[in-house]
Design a protein around this motif. Structure first.
Motif, PDB file in Angstrom:
ATOM      1  N   SER A  18      -4.896  -0.175  -2.539  1.00 13.69           N
ATOM      2  CA  SER A  18      -3.022  -0.603  -3.177  1.00 13.69           C
ATOM      3  C   SER A  18      -2.808  -0.652  -4.284  1.00 13.69           C
ATOM      4  O   SER A  18      -3.745  -0.401  -5.449  1.00 13.69           O
ATOM      5  CB  SER A  18      -3.276  -1.992  -2.392  1.00 13.69           C
ATOM      6  N   SER A  62       8.846   0.868   4.009  1.00 17.42           N
ATOM      7  CA  SER A  62       8.937   2.298   4.272  1.00 17.42           C
ATOM      8  C   SER A  62       7.586   2.915   4.746  1.00 17.42           C
ATOM      9  O   SER A  62       6.434   1.892   4.565  1.00 17.42           O
ATOM     10  CB  SER A  62       9.599   3.432   2.993  1.00 17.42           C
ATOM     11  N   THR A 100       2.433   3.175   2.996  1.00 14.85           N
ATOM     12  CA  THR A 100       3.079   1.996   3.388  1.00 14.85           C
ATOM     13  C   THR A 100       3.747   1.377   2.130  1.00 14.85           C
ATOM     14  O   THR A 100       2.200   1.083   1.075  1.00 14.85           O
ATOM     15  CB  THR A 100       1.476   0.515   4.325  1.00 14.85           C
ATOM     16  N   LYS A 101       4.584   0.751   1.977  1.00 14.46           N
ATOM     17  CA  LYS A 101       4.956   0.407   0.931  1.00 14.46           C
ATOM     18  C   LYS A 101       5.861  -1.399   1.452  1.00 14.46           C
ATOM     19  O   LYS A 101       6.516  -1.847   2.141  1.00 14.46           O
ATOM     20  CB  LYS A 101       6.480   0.813   0.339  1.00 14.46           C
ATOM     21  N   LEU A 102       5.362  -2.133   0.474  1.00 11.44           N
ATOM     22  CA  LEU A 102       5.632  -3.250   0.919  1.00 11.44           C
ATOM     23  C   LEU A 102       6.338  -4.012  -0.130  1.00 11.44           C
ATOM     24  O   LEU A 102       6.748  -4.128  -1.506  1.00 11.44           O
ATOM     25  CB  LEU A 102       4.424  -4.104   1.713  1.00 11.44           C
ATOM     26  N   PRO A 132       2.502   0.810   9.525  1.00 16.81           N
ATOM     27  CA  PRO A 132       2.481  -0.301   9.682  1.00 16.81           C
ATOM     28  C   PRO A 132       1.641  -0.337   8.892  1.00 16.81           C
ATOM     29  O   PRO A 132       0.789   0.546   8.835  1.00 16.81           O
ATOM     30  CB  PRO A 132       2.068  -0.576  10.321  1.00 16.81           C
ATOM     31  N   PRO A 133       1.238  -1.514   8.054  1.00 20.57           N
ATOM     32  CA  PRO A 133       0.151  -1.715   6.817  1.00 20.57           C
ATOM     33  C   PRO A 133      -1.436  -2.455   7.402  1.00 20.57           C
ATOM     34  O   PRO A 133      -0.886  -2.841   8.625  1.00 20.57           O
ATOM     35  CB  PRO A 133       0.595  -2.744   5.993  1.00 20.57           C
ATOM     36  N   ASN A 193       6.790  -7.701   3.794  1.00 17.47           N
ATOM     37  CA  ASN A 193       7.446  -7.028   4.755  1.00 17.47           C
ATOM     38  C   ASN A 193       7.266  -5.897   4.230  1.00 17.47           C
ATOM     39  O   ASN A 193       7.336  -5.362   2.628  1.00 17.47           O
ATOM     40  CB  ASN A 193       8.687  -7.285   4.433  1.00 17.47           C
ATOM     41  N   THR A 194       7.312  -4.961   4.942  1.00 18.69           N
ATOM     42  CA  THR A 194       7.472  -3.212   4.779  1.00 18.69           C
ATOM     43  C   THR A 194       8.597  -2.498   5.018  1.00 18.69           C
ATOM     44  O   THR A 194       9.735  -2.824   5.595  1.00 18.69           O
ATOM     45  CB  THR A 194       6.841  -2.543   6.539  1.00 18.69           C
ATOM     46  N   ALA A 226      -3.663  -6.382   4.354  1.00 16.52           N
ATOM     47  CA  ALA A 226      -3.043  -6.353   3.435  1.00 16.52           C
ATOM     48  C   ALA A 226      -2.904  -7.945   2.841  1.00 16.52           C
ATOM     49  O   ALA A 226      -2.245  -7.790   1.259  1.00 16.52           O
ATOM     50  CB  ALA A 226      -1.101  -5.801   4.209  1.00 16.52           C
ATOM     51  N   PRO A 263      -2.158   2.805   5.053  1.00 15.69           N
ATOM     52  CA  PRO A 263      -1.819   2.686   6.162  1.00 15.69           C
ATOM     53  C   PRO A 263      -3.503   2.205   7.296  1.00 15.69           C
ATOM     54  O   PRO A 263      -4.426   1.716   7.197  1.00 15.69           O
ATOM     55  CB  PRO A 263      -0.842   3.178   7.286  1.00 15.69           C
TER      56      PRO A 263
END
Length: 220
Positions: A39, A74, A64-66, A77-78, A71-72, A82, A50
């Motif tokens: 990350s 874009s 994954t961007k959180l 799924p993470p 919250n995701t 995470a 992901p």
């Protein structure tokens, strides 16, 4: 929703860096299958590899961007781990990159009995002290157990890296590159530790450790 990487924004550069380091880690056997995750901290959240993704076959557009609430924003799924990264980032403001691996020698050490839970690998080399510092052992939790977040937060207050019992290391640093280098140094020191098991060793003493910290301005 995927991310467009047409423009060379800072975020797109970080996405490409995650893919580059992920492939390097995978190609050199430091992770297997879909294990491990990387990350990077951003100004408006953070990027994470992901769930069920091989580090050797990442796509920068689907990382994954959180946001900081978990919250995701874009991407795919993470990873179910995470929360390990989020807990480390929330505690260590200077952490910009995190590496979590199931690398062989570090994972082997994490399964051993009789470890010092405050410092489970001794300071055998100056490079371990310079890149990792002290390595505490977090008690066993099943993968994805959210209760581990509080444990990570407590340990991360004074440590840049943590070894998860029967699992593997979580390593943070001021960049993803530095975190990758530290994770690799940890793996090599874990290998030395296992090779020297049963042999009398001479770890660095406290004066030598403090000299390194002063000379290299270490904050780990």
């Amino acid at each position: 929703m995927t991310f467009s990487i047409n423009s060379k924004s800072e975020e797109s550069k970080h996405r490409e860096q995650i893919v580059e380091f992920g492939k390097s880690i995978f190609d050199r056997g430091l992770t297997a299958g879909s294990s491990g995750n990387l990350s990077v901290r951003l100004d408006d959240g953070w990027l994470l590899t992901p769930t069920n993704a091989s580090l050797g076959r990442l796509d920068p557009a689907t990382l994954t961007k959180l946001d900081w609430d978990g919250n995701t924003v874009s991407g795919l799924p993470p990873s179910k781990e995470a929360f390990l990264h989020r807990a480390m980032y929330s505690t260590r403001g200077g952490a910009k990159g995190i590496v979590h691996l199931h690398s062989t020698y570090s994972a082997a050490v994490s399964c051993m009995c009789g470890l010092n839970h405050d410092s489970c690998i001794p300071p055998l080399t100056p490079y371990f002290v310079m890149k990792v510092g002290r390595l505490p052992l977090a008690p066993y939790h099943r993968p994805g157990d959210p209760d581990l977040a509080a444990v990570i937060e407590k340990l991360a207050a004074k440590n840049s890296s943590v070894l998860l019992a029967n699992h593997g290391p979580v390593v943070s640093a001021n960049s993803l590159e530095a975190a990758v280098n530290a994770a690799e140094e940890l793996e090599e020191t874990a290998k030395l530790f296992l090779l020297l098991k049963g042999v009398e060793t001479r770890p660095l003493d406290e004066a030598q450790i403090q000299d390194l910290k002063k000379t290299f301005n270490l904050d780990i």
